[in-house]
Design a protein around this motif. Sequence first.
Motif, short mmCIF file in Angstrom:
data_model
loop_
_atom_site.label_atom_id
_atom_site.label_comp_id
_atom_site.label_asym_id
_atom_site.label_seq_id
_atom_site.Cartn_x
_atom_site.Cartn_y
_atom_site.Cartn_z
N VAL A 1 0.86 -1.19 0.00
CA VAL A 1 0.00 0.00 0.00
C VAL A 1 0.90 1.23 0.00
CG1 VAL A 1 -1.79 1.25 1.26
CG2 VAL A 1 -1.71 -1.24 1.37
N SER A 2 0.70 2.09 -0.99
CA SER A 2 1.57 3.24 -1.09
C SER A 2 0.77 4.54 -1.07
CB SER A 2 2.38 3.14 -2.38
OG SER A 2 3.25 4.21 -2.47
N TYR A 3 1.49 5.62 -0.82
CA TYR A 3 0.83 6.91 -0.67
C TYR A 3 1.67 7.99 -1.36
CZ TYR A 3 -0.19 11.20 1.96
OH TYR A 3 -0.46 12.50 2.32
N ILE A 4 1.03 8.68 -2.29
CA ILE A 4 1.72 9.79 -2.96
C ILE A 4 1.18 11.09 -2.34
CG2 ILE A 4 2.07 10.99 -5.15
CD1 ILE A 4 1.46 8.20 -6.49
N PRO A 5 2.01 11.76 -1.57
CA PRO A 5 1.51 12.95 -0.85
C PRO A 5 1.50 14.20 -1.73
CG PRO A 5 3.77 12.52 -0.25
CD PRO A 5 3.42 11.50 -1.29
N GLN A 6 0.83 15.22 -1.23
CA GLN A 6 0.88 16.54 -1.87
C GLN A 6 2.24 17.15 -1.58
OE1 GLN A 6 -1.90 19.72 -0.96
NE2 GLN A 6 -3.38 18.20 -0.28
N GLY A 7 2.76 17.94 -2.51
CA GLY A 7 3.94 18.73 -2.20
C GLY A 7 5.21 17.90 -2.11
N SER A 8 5.92 17.74 -3.24
CA SER A 8 7.10 16.88 -3.29
C SER A 8 8.22 17.37 -2.37
CB SER A 8 7.61 16.81 -4.72
OG SER A 8 7.66 18.11 -5.28
N MET A 9 8.26 18.68 -2.07
CA MET A 9 9.36 19.20 -1.25
C MET A 9 9.32 18.65 0.17
SD MET A 9 11.82 20.49 -2.54
CE MET A 9 13.10 21.68 -2.44
N ARG B 1 7.28 14.07 -10.23
CA ARG B 1 7.39 12.77 -10.91
C ARG B 1 8.36 11.85 -10.15
NH1 ARG B 1 7.14 14.77 -17.14
NH2 ARG B 1 7.71 16.74 -16.19
N VAL B 2 9.43 12.43 -9.63
CA VAL B 2 10.39 11.63 -8.85
C VAL B 2 9.71 11.11 -7.57
CG1 VAL B 2 12.51 11.76 -7.48
CG2 VAL B 2 12.47 12.70 -9.79
N THR B 3 8.89 11.96 -6.95
CA THR B 3 8.17 11.55 -5.73
C THR B 3 7.24 10.38 -6.05
OG1 THR B 3 8.23 13.80 -4.91
CG2 THR B 3 6.61 12.37 -3.91
N ILE B 4 6.56 10.45 -7.19
CA ILE B 4 5.65 9.37 -7.59
C ILE B 4 6.45 8.09 -7.84
CG2 ILE B 4 4.06 8.60 -9.42
CD1 ILE B 4 3.15 11.57 -9.61
N ALA B 5 7.60 8.24 -8.51
CA ALA B 5 8.45 7.06 -8.77
C ALA B 5 8.92 6.44 -7.46
CB ALA B 5 9.64 7.47 -9.64
N LEU B 6 9.29 7.30 -6.52
CA LEU B 6 9.78 6.82 -5.22
C LEU B 6 8.66 6.04 -4.49
CD1 LEU B 6 12.22 7.07 -3.21
CD2 LEU B 6 11.07 9.07 -2.27
N ALA B 7 7.46 6.58 -4.53
CA ALA B 7 6.35 5.95 -3.80
C ALA B 7 5.88 4.65 -4.45
CB ALA B 7 5.17 6.93 -3.71
N THR B 8 6.28 4.43 -5.71
CA THR B 8 5.74 3.24 -6.41
C THR B 8 6.82 2.26 -6.84
OG1 THR B 8 5.75 4.50 -8.48
CG2 THR B 8 3.67 4.44 -7.26
N LEU C 1 8.35 -0.01 -5.39
CA LEU C 1 8.21 -1.39 -4.90
C LEU C 1 6.92 -2.04 -5.44
CD1 LEU C 1 9.45 -0.81 -1.23
CD2 LEU C 1 10.77 -1.61 -3.19
N TRP C 2 6.34 -1.42 -6.46
CA TRP C 2 5.14 -1.93 -7.12
C TRP C 2 4.02 -2.30 -6.15
CZ3 TRP C 2 4.97 -0.49 -11.83
CH2 TRP C 2 6.11 -0.51 -12.64
N PRO C 3 3.52 -1.32 -5.43
CA PRO C 3 2.41 -1.60 -4.51
C PRO C 3 1.14 -1.94 -5.27
CG PRO C 3 2.78 0.76 -4.72
CD PRO C 3 3.90 0.09 -5.46
N LYS C 4 0.30 -2.73 -4.64
CA LYS C 4 -0.97 -3.12 -5.27
C LYS C 4 -2.01 -2.01 -5.16
CE LYS C 4 -0.94 -8.09 -4.84
NZ LYS C 4 0.46 -8.28 -4.48
N LEU C 5 -1.88 -1.23 -4.10
CA LEU C 5 -2.87 -0.20 -3.81
C LEU C 5 -2.14 1.13 -3.58
CD1 LEU C 5 -5.75 0.69 -2.93
CD2 LEU C 5 -5.24 -0.24 -0.66
N ILE C 6 -2.53 2.14 -4.38
CA ILE C 6 -1.84 3.44 -4.30
C ILE C 6 -2.87 4.53 -3.97
CG2 ILE C 6 -0.43 5.12 -5.56
CD1 ILE C 6 0.26 2.80 -7.54
N PHE C 7 -2.58 5.32 -2.97
CA PHE C 7 -3.40 6.48 -2.66
C PHE C 7 -2.64 7.72 -3.12
CE2 PHE C 7 -4.80 3.30 0.37
CZ PHE C 7 -6.18 3.46 0.37
N ALA C 8 -3.29 8.59 -3.88
CA ALA C 8 -2.62 9.83 -4.33
C ALA C 8 -3.43 11.03 -3.85
CB ALA C 8 -2.49 9.84 -5.84
N ASP C 9 -2.76 11.93 -3.12
CA ASP C 9 -3.44 13.08 -2.54
C ASP C 9 -3.09 14.34 -3.34
OD1 ASP C 9 -4.73 14.81 -0.86
OD2 ASP C 9 -3.24 14.72 0.74
#
Length: 334
Positions: free
Chosen positions: A100-108, A168-175, A177-185
């Motif tokens: 389970v992965s999470y892509i947060p707001q604001g890459s900084m 884009r780098v933040t999204i790559a980092l969060a994914t 490990l190929w999570p099955k479930l991704i939450f993007a905020d």
Amino acid sequence: MTYVVEARRVKAYYITHAYGVKRTVKAVDDISLQIKEGEVFGVAGESGCGKSTLLKVLLGHLESPLTVVEGSVQYNLDGHPVDVLSMTEREKRSLRWRQVSYIPQGSMHVLNPVRRIRDTFHDFISAHRPVSKSESLEMARAYLNTLGLPDKVLAAYPHQLSGGMRQRVTIALATILWPKLIFADEPTTALDVVVQRGVIQLLKEIQQKEGSTLVLITHDMGVHANLANRVAVLYAGKVVEEADTHSVLKAPLHPYTQYLIRSLPSLDERSERVSIPGTPPTLDNPPTGCRFHPRCPFVMDICRTVDPEMSSVRDGHRVACHLITERADYATTA
Ligand code: SF4
């Protein structure tokens, strides 16, 4: 039908006590959702409608004063249903990022400003797998290449990248490990339109490559139009409409959703943009009955006292509005 995430009648409130006064903000109030395996499920609504709180609940990320007072959230990954709200921190950590992965707001906020991107990738990967520095670097390089991102970013510090590339780098980092479930905020917030398109494309590619389930939380209906298979529209802590994206955009039934769609900019100059009258209610003292009734042009007596339940109108299209039940012709003419 396999539901990867199933939320049942969840009530999550911010409960505070100050100077002997108890305050309860009903940010998520009786929400049920069923998210299917491999779909992109959008959650839409104005700011302050409860989207971020719903995300915290779906992630099982509960910190005082946020309290789940009722309901349950279940993940069904690998055929093993787990009750997210009763998991220990250790159990949640074992699922996070790998499944389970999470892509947060604001890459900084995610990328360490004093570490090169390659070091951040190594820190992240080595926290979950026993890898050497060269192995994690190779993994990061291969993954970035798969996603069409230049591997030279690995040598950069976050401030040396543009806002779009950082995201884009933040999204790559969060994914990675190929999570099955991704939450993007709000993954495209604060990006200009051209950069947004690249980020949307990247999310689409990641989701399609692995058939992951993506839960996309954003106020931006344009992003939902591009990515989501289905959308749930939130208003004042409740889901008011849920359907496939095409139906929500082209034939919305709930008066709030209709305003939301009509307030969007359009290339068609003939259609007038309409703003929603009034302001959203405060959630510590929401209106009785339907929470949209003070702003609704179709308000009826029943709306002021009775909270409408979600009801099924057409296949997979659910709405919480008395117009639907009181006026049988409305659903066909709206
Ligand atoms: Fe409007 Fe009544 Fe429907 Fe609420 S229930 S959206 S007030 S018509």
